[in-house]
Design a protein around this motif. Sequence first.
Motif, PDB file in Angstrom:
ATOM      1  N   ARG A   1     -37.121 -35.125  68.278  1.00 32.97           N
ATOM      2  CA  ARG A   1     -38.491 -35.615  68.430  1.00 32.97           C
ATOM      3  C   ARG A   1     -39.176 -35.660  67.064  1.00 32.97           C
ATOM      4  O   ARG A   1     -39.118 -34.701  66.299  1.00 32.97           O
ATOM      5  CB  ARG A   1     -39.268 -34.693  69.380  1.00 32.97           C
ATOM      6  CG  ARG A   1     -40.728 -35.090  69.630  1.00 32.97           C
ATOM      7  CD  ARG A   1     -40.867 -36.442  70.290  1.00 32.97           C
ATOM      8  NE  ARG A   1     -40.268 -36.517  71.589  1.00 32.97           N
ATOM      9  CZ  ARG A   1     -40.938 -36.305  72.726  1.00 32.97           C
ATOM     10  NH1 ARG A   1     -42.193 -35.966  72.701  1.00 32.97           N
ATOM     11  NH2 ARG A   1     -40.319 -36.446  73.883  1.00 32.97           N
TER      12      ARG A   1
ATOM     13  N   GLU B   1     -35.081 -46.722  71.564  1.00 37.22           N
ATOM     14  CA  GLU B   1     -34.654 -45.375  71.156  1.00 37.22           C
ATOM     15  C   GLU B   1     -35.673 -44.728  70.237  1.00 37.22           C
ATOM     16  O   GLU B   1     -35.896 -43.513  70.279  1.00 37.22           O
ATOM     17  CB  GLU B   1     -33.290 -45.447  70.469  1.00 37.22           C
ATOM     18  CG  GLU B   1     -33.282 -46.295  69.199  1.00 37.22           C
ATOM     19  CD  GLU B   1     -31.895 -46.399  68.585  1.00 37.22           C
ATOM     20  OE1 GLU B   1     -31.448 -45.405  67.997  1.00 37.22           O
ATOM     21  OE2 GLU B   1     -31.275 -47.479  68.728  1.00 37.22           O
TER      22      GLU B   1
ATOM     23  N   ALA C   1     -38.738 -43.646  72.292  1.00 40.87           N
ATOM     24  CA  ALA C   1     -38.467 -42.413  73.020  1.00 40.87           C
ATOM     25  C   ALA C   1     -38.490 -41.199  72.102  1.00 40.87           C
ATOM     26  O   ALA C   1     -38.822 -40.086  72.539  1.00 40.87           O
ATOM     27  CB  ALA C   1     -37.110 -42.518  73.716  1.00 40.87           C
ATOM     28  N   ARG C   2     -38.185 -41.406  70.831  1.00 38.79           N
ATOM     29  CA  ARG C   2     -38.130 -40.283  69.886  1.00 38.79           C
ATOM     30  C   ARG C   2     -39.502 -39.916  69.324  1.00 38.79           C
ATOM     31  O   ARG C   2     -39.766 -38.768  68.986  1.00 38.79           O
ATOM     32  CB  ARG C   2     -37.185 -40.643  68.738  1.00 38.79           C
ATOM     33  CG  ARG C   2     -36.861 -39.469  67.833  1.00 38.79           C
ATOM     34  CD  ARG C   2     -35.967 -39.884  66.681  1.00 38.79           C
ATOM     35  NE  ARG C   2     -35.619 -38.741  65.853  1.00 38.79           N
ATOM     36  CZ  ARG C   2     -35.192 -38.807  64.617  1.00 38.79           C
ATOM     37  NH1 ARG C   2     -35.033 -40.011  64.049  1.00 38.79           N
ATOM     38  NH2 ARG C   2     -34.913 -37.711  63.927  1.00 38.79           N
TER      39      ARG C   2
ATOM     40  N   SER D   1     -45.536 -40.945  75.486  1.00 40.15           N
ATOM     41  CA  SER D   1     -45.300 -40.948  74.035  1.00 40.15           C
ATOM     42  C   SER D   1     -46.556 -40.713  73.216  1.00 40.15           C
ATOM     43  O   SER D   1     -46.471 -40.335  72.044  1.00 40.15           O
ATOM     44  CB  SER D   1     -44.690 -42.289  73.594  1.00 40.15           C
ATOM     45  OG  SER D   1     -43.470 -42.537  74.257  1.00 40.15           O
TER      46      SER D   1
END
Length: 395
Positions: free
Chosen positions: A202, A230, A233-234, A260
């Motif tokens: 993260r 991706e 999401a991080r 997010s």
Amino acid sequence: MTAPVPSRRRVAGPLRGGRGRSGSAPLRVLVVGQAEGTPGGISSVQRLHVRFLDAREDVAVRVVTTYDEVGAARRLWLMTTGIARAVALVLGGRVDVVHLHVAKGLSALRKGLIVTVARLRGVPTVLHTHAGAFAEWFDGLPAPLRPVVAWLLRADRVIVLADGARETYTSRLGLAAERVPVVANPVEWPAELPPRDPHASRVRGVFLGRLIDRKGVFDLIDAIASLHAEHRARLHVTLAGHGDVDAVHAAVAAAGLAGSVDVRSWIGPEERDALLREAELLLLPSWWEGLPMSVLEGMAWGLCPVVTPVGGLATLVRDGDNGVVVPVHDPAALGAALDKLLSDDDVRVQLGARARESVAPFGADAWADRLVALYRELLVPDQLPDRHGRKSHHG
């Protein structure tokens, strides 16, 4: 956004005007500005100003509040009583220098009244400017009012935050360049940084500022929504500030970013530092700025700044060297820059490290030293340049 201001020393001795003070007596500085808890960068600078001057033995500080973000009646009361108190202190010979934190609009007008009284009384004044859009406000005034406002604001020194802002005030207020020094905002220096894993699953980003379109917050939301899946999401971003919080919540929900992006109202110094301690990116794609405290604070914590080339940021952050610079109001370019930072952990960490190095000269102790030197310069007769740069007596 710093720790609470300690109790202020009261000035002893006879009541005298600003000139001819004994070298052994504390320099009596009157700071005029916002209430301590007011959200925003101006109050952050002001709290550091008062706190670091108050810690000195050679300075005694008084603070007068002329604004707070409260109801209209309370604001009017604060404005009128604050101006009256400041004027009384000046006319009573109880201060040596008046330092006023100013933005635009009513902030400029109420501070201008105090500047004018101090000028007539012979007390030096320092106008500390913070508004990135002062020129637009001033130029939008009716033509007959502009010379009046310029006369009200003609302080002995007008501090600007970056070289690019100097012409805004020299041309509009009729001041020589020597009377418009560049003094960048200060920053409290974290003694040590927490360990950060650059390859963690993260990556955290922080936006600190007004939650309005001109700060680029909606551009940032659009940019996050455009990231590769991706990377989206991080990345986890916290948006914290005052303004249209409901509209920002709605934009986050509409973009499908509830997982997010976290939206908060304005936060205090402890919460701010907790966010900066955990984050790696400081995000401020603003449309205009002076020299935002949030960027200085983030860089001091070793965050990689992602900003636009506006105000003092145009020289503070160098693209690819100590941060990332993107065009104003360009969510696509912002999204592409974030995609790159999320795909190259080493570059992101290196930019953050160089960002911290580059703001080391902005430490608050050295900043306070410079202000006190400026005050003492103003107390020396025949040292104030007129609008043509010639030295003349104050008054």
